[in-house]
Design a protein around this motif. Structure first.
Motif, short mmCIF file in Angstrom:
data_model
loop_
_atom_site.label_atom_id
_atom_site.label_comp_id
_atom_site.label_asym_id
_atom_site.label_seq_id
_atom_site.Cartn_x
_atom_site.Cartn_y
_atom_site.Cartn_z
N ALA A 53 13.29 -17.81 -46.63
CA ALA A 53 13.82 -16.44 -46.65
C ALA A 53 12.70 -15.43 -46.83
CB ALA A 53 14.86 -16.29 -47.75
N GLU A 54 11.72 -15.76 -47.66
CA GLU A 54 10.58 -14.85 -47.88
C GLU A 54 9.75 -14.73 -46.60
OE1 GLU A 54 9.07 -15.35 -52.37
OE2 GLU A 54 9.38 -17.25 -51.29
N ARG A 55 9.52 -15.86 -45.93
CA ARG A 55 8.77 -15.82 -44.68
C ARG A 55 9.51 -15.00 -43.62
NH1 ARG A 55 7.68 -21.28 -46.14
NH2 ARG A 55 9.35 -22.02 -44.77
N GLU A 56 10.81 -15.18 -43.52
CA GLU A 56 11.61 -14.43 -42.54
C GLU A 56 11.56 -12.93 -42.83
OE1 GLU A 56 13.06 -15.35 -39.71
OE2 GLU A 56 12.42 -17.43 -40.00
N ALA A 57 11.60 -12.55 -44.10
CA ALA A 57 11.54 -11.13 -44.48
C ALA A 57 10.21 -10.52 -44.06
CB ALA A 57 11.77 -10.96 -45.98
N ILE A 58 9.13 -11.24 -44.29
CA ILE A 58 7.81 -10.75 -43.89
C ILE A 58 7.73 -10.65 -42.38
CG2 ILE A 58 5.34 -11.30 -43.83
CD1 ILE A 58 5.76 -12.55 -46.67
N ARG A 115 -0.29 -9.92 -40.80
CA ARG A 115 -0.05 -10.27 -42.20
C ARG A 115 -1.25 -9.88 -43.05
NH1 ARG A 115 1.19 -16.51 -42.09
NH2 ARG A 115 -0.37 -16.37 -40.45
N GLU A 135 -0.63 -12.95 -47.96
CA GLU A 135 0.52 -13.54 -47.27
C GLU A 135 0.08 -14.76 -46.46
OE1 GLU A 135 3.13 -9.44 -46.68
OE2 GLU A 135 1.74 -10.06 -45.10
N ALA A 193 10.03 -10.16 -40.26
CA ALA A 193 10.83 -9.03 -39.77
C ALA A 193 10.07 -7.71 -39.91
CB ALA A 193 12.15 -8.97 -40.53
N GLU A 194 9.18 -7.64 -40.86
CA GLU A 194 8.39 -6.44 -41.14
C GLU A 194 7.17 -6.29 -40.22
OE1 GLU A 194 6.13 -5.46 -44.99
OE2 GLU A 194 8.09 -6.22 -45.64
#
Length: 70
Positions: free
Chosen positions: A46-51, A32, A36, A53-54
């Motif tokens: 949802a924002e944490r999950e998106a990060i 990260r 972040e 996943a990246e």
């Protein structure tokens, strides 16, 4: 009245290896960025999950010899 439940723990990719690579700007443990990490608790699920996943694809942004230290 039902007793209040403690909040659910926040999911995090942190593995307690907190070293930021100056070249990429990524943590060598979780990949990260500092912003972040600092704002993680304030992000929505949802924002944490998106990060998260990246994160696996970010590993390639760090020189392999730096990752070998851990």
């Amino acid at each position: 009245m039902t007793p209040a439940r403690p909040p659910a723990p926040i999911k995090t990719p942190c593995i307690q290896v907190c070293v930021v690579d100056g070249e990429s700007g990524l943590c060598l443990g979780c990949y990260r960025r500092l912003a972040e990490i600092a704002g993680w608790a304030k992000l929505g699920a949802a924002e944490r999950e998106a990060i998260m996943a990246e994160l696996p694809s970010r590993r390639s942004l760090i020189a392999p010899q730096k990752l070998a230290m851990f």
